[in-house]
Design a protein around this motif. Sequence first.
Motif, mmCIF file in Angstrom:
data_model
loop_
_atom_site.group_PDB
_atom_site.id
_atom_site.type_symbol
_atom_site.label_atom_id
_atom_site.label_comp_id
_atom_site.label_asym_id
_atom_site.label_seq_id
_atom_site.Cartn_x
_atom_site.Cartn_y
_atom_site.Cartn_z
ATOM 1 N N SER A 49 0.926 -0.636 -0.032
ATOM 2 C CA SER A 49 0.338 0.221 -0.057
ATOM 3 C C SER A 49 0.922 0.970 -0.152
ATOM 4 O O SER A 49 1.037 2.286 -1.048
ATOM 5 N N LEU A 50 2.021 1.001 0.498
ATOM 6 C CA LEU A 50 3.101 2.409 0.993
ATOM 7 C C LEU A 50 3.195 2.690 -0.483
ATOM 8 O O LEU A 50 3.659 3.659 -1.255
ATOM 9 N N GLY A 51 3.473 1.351 -1.143
ATOM 10 C CA GLY A 51 4.511 1.679 -2.251
ATOM 11 C C GLY A 51 3.967 2.994 -2.955
ATOM 12 O O GLY A 51 4.665 3.050 -3.884
ATOM 13 N N ILE A 52 2.251 1.786 -3.481
ATOM 14 C CA ILE A 52 1.463 2.518 -4.468
ATOM 15 C C ILE A 52 1.758 3.610 -4.498
ATOM 16 O O ILE A 52 2.432 4.519 -5.550
ATOM 17 N N PHE A 53 2.072 4.571 -2.733
ATOM 18 C CA PHE A 53 1.530 5.951 -2.556
ATOM 19 C C PHE A 53 3.083 7.022 -3.467
ATOM 20 O O PHE A 53 3.833 7.878 -3.854
ATOM 21 N N GLU A 54 4.234 5.764 -3.118
ATOM 22 C CA GLU A 54 5.757 5.770 -3.324
ATOM 23 C C GLU A 54 6.148 5.917 -4.587
ATOM 24 O O GLU A 54 6.767 6.882 -5.063
ATOM 25 N N ILE A 55 5.265 4.957 -5.769
ATOM 26 C CA ILE A 55 5.339 5.312 -6.548
ATOM 27 C C ILE A 55 4.897 6.196 -7.278
ATOM 28 O O ILE A 55 5.395 6.819 -8.539
ATOM 29 N N ILE A 56 4.004 7.302 -6.877
ATOM 30 C CA ILE A 56 2.667 8.321 -7.409
ATOM 31 C C ILE A 56 3.917 9.193 -6.969
ATOM 32 O O ILE A 56 3.773 10.517 -8.059
ATOM 33 N N GLY A 57 3.625 8.908 -6.131
ATOM 34 C CA GLY A 57 4.603 10.957 -5.561
ATOM 35 C C GLY A 57 5.947 10.763 -5.621
ATOM 36 O O GLY A 57 5.953 12.176 -5.401
ATOM 37 N N GLU A 58 6.602 10.422 -5.335
ATOM 38 C CA GLU A 58 8.101 9.842 -5.437
ATOM 39 C C GLU A 58 8.508 9.382 -6.596
ATOM 40 O O GLU A 58 9.396 9.183 -6.883
ATOM 41 N N ASN A 60 9.404 5.862 -6.705
ATOM 42 C CA ASN A 60 10.165 4.809 -6.143
ATOM 43 C C ASN A 60 9.707 3.635 -5.371
ATOM 44 O O ASN A 60 8.380 3.833 -5.365
ATOM 45 N N THR A 61 10.913 2.635 -5.454
ATOM 46 C CA THR A 61 9.774 2.063 -5.508
ATOM 47 C C THR A 61 10.486 0.565 -4.334
ATOM 48 O O THR A 61 10.927 -0.579 -3.831
ATOM 49 N N ASN A 62 11.134 1.547 -3.506
ATOM 50 C CA ASN A 62 12.055 0.664 -2.401
ATOM 51 C C ASN A 62 10.234 0.179 -0.998
ATOM 52 O O ASN A 62 10.371 -0.785 -1.228
ATOM 53 N N SER A 68 6.373 -6.731 -2.285
ATOM 54 C CA SER A 68 7.288 -7.794 -3.752
ATOM 55 C C SER A 68 8.072 -8.707 -2.073
ATOM 56 O O SER A 68 7.734 -10.175 -2.391
ATOM 57 N N VAL A 69 8.738 -8.804 -1.189
ATOM 58 C CA VAL A 69 9.974 -9.826 -0.682
ATOM 59 C C VAL A 69 8.864 -10.303 0.236
ATOM 60 O O VAL A 69 9.027 -11.381 0.265
ATOM 61 N N PHE A 70 8.254 -9.738 1.280
ATOM 62 C CA PHE A 70 7.319 -9.863 1.987
ATOM 63 C C PHE A 70 6.389 -11.049 1.764
ATOM 64 O O PHE A 70 6.133 -12.417 1.909
ATOM 65 N N SER A 71 5.625 -10.310 -0.018
ATOM 66 C CA SER A 71 4.288 -11.563 -0.551
ATOM 67 C C SER A 71 5.185 -13.409 -0.862
ATOM 68 O O SER A 71 5.008 -14.029 -1.045
ATOM 69 N N CYS A 72 6.550 -12.214 -1.592
ATOM 70 C CA CYS A 72 7.067 -14.286 -1.580
ATOM 71 C C CYS A 72 7.430 -15.120 -0.185
ATOM 72 O O CYS A 72 7.338 -15.916 -0.827
ATOM 73 N N VAL A 73 7.902 -14.262 0.784
ATOM 74 C CA VAL A 73 7.731 -15.155 1.583
ATOM 75 C C VAL A 73 6.349 -15.721 1.673
ATOM 76 O O VAL A 73 6.750 -17.058 2.840
ATOM 77 N N VAL A 74 5.617 -15.006 2.045
ATOM 78 C CA VAL A 74 4.371 -15.402 2.396
ATOM 79 C C VAL A 74 3.799 -17.490 1.702
ATOM 80 O O VAL A 74 3.120 -17.957 2.124
ATOM 81 N N LEU A 75 4.071 -16.901 0.377
ATOM 82 C CA LEU A 75 3.638 -17.579 -0.764
ATOM 83 C C LEU A 75 4.516 -18.887 -0.715
ATOM 84 O O LEU A 75 3.776 -19.794 -0.640
ATOM 85 N N LEU A 76 5.792 -18.232 -0.547
ATOM 86 C CA LEU A 76 6.621 -19.962 0.043
ATOM 87 C C LEU A 76 6.394 -20.301 1.673
ATOM 88 O O LEU A 76 5.904 -21.996 1.201
ATOM 89 N N PHE A 103 7.941 -12.037 -9.960
ATOM 90 C CA PHE A 103 8.268 -10.655 -11.305
ATOM 91 C C PHE A 103 7.782 -9.394 -11.221
ATOM 92 O O PHE A 103 8.546 -8.851 -11.155
ATOM 93 N N ALA A 104 7.798 -8.977 -9.859
ATOM 94 C CA ALA A 104 7.042 -7.702 -9.119
ATOM 95 C C ALA A 104 8.908 -7.346 -8.276
ATOM 96 O O ALA A 104 9.212 -6.287 -8.243
ATOM 97 N N VAL A 105 9.326 -8.149 -7.895
ATOM 98 C CA VAL A 105 10.804 -8.558 -7.061
ATOM 99 C C VAL A 105 11.303 -8.037 -8.291
ATOM 100 O O VAL A 105 12.247 -7.007 -8.138
ATOM 101 N N PHE A 106 11.145 -8.805 -9.544
ATOM 102 C CA PHE A 106 12.228 -8.310 -10.676
ATOM 103 C C PHE A 106 12.373 -7.090 -10.980
ATOM 104 O O PHE A 106 12.987 -5.891 -11.515
ATOM 105 N N LEU A 107 10.886 -6.181 -11.536
ATOM 106 C CA LEU A 107 10.262 -5.044 -11.551
ATOM 107 C C LEU A 107 11.384 -3.922 -10.673
ATOM 108 O O LEU A 107 10.882 -2.875 -11.036
ATOM 109 N N PHE A 108 10.703 -4.189 -9.420
ATOM 110 C CA PHE A 108 11.447 -2.780 -8.180
ATOM 111 C C PHE A 108 12.609 -2.845 -7.813
ATOM 112 O O PHE A 108 12.845 -1.705 -7.092
ATOM 113 N N GLN A 109 12.781 -3.936 -8.342
ATOM 114 C CA GLN A 109 14.601 -3.780 -8.021
ATOM 115 C C GLN A 109 14.889 -2.855 -8.923
ATOM 116 O O GLN A 109 15.486 -2.151 -9.574
#
Length: 109
Positions: A49-58, A60-62, A68-76, A103-109
């Motif tokens: 959620s913070l990432g959406i606002f960060e991409i739009i406002g700044e 940036n993709t931190n 995305s990394v946490f999502s990968c961990v949960v899915l694993l 793929f999202a991790v790849f895009l945002f790195q």
Amino acid sequence: MSVIDKLSDWKGNILFLKSHFAHTFVPPLIPFTLIVILILEVLTTLFCSLGIFEIIGEKNTNFSLLGSVFSCVVLLVFLLGQRIAKDFDGARNITVYFIVSVFAVFLFQ
């Protein structure tokens, strides 16, 4: 939605998971594991959620990367659970979501 479901029907989720993993070593670990998964899902939701606002406002993709990394961990964790339960159809479905998260991790790195 998964966080809301876990919080609104905690006992139902515990009962479902105990029946899902009935023939494995997992049932005694379910309450602790569910808490860990809940925390990881909340962090995933927060960072995405913070990432959406960060991409739009700044531009940036931190936070998006962290989400995305946490999502990968949960899915694993889910994938491992499905494999332990020998629910191969469920594992296959989770794999599709995992590919999208990687793929999202790849895009945002």
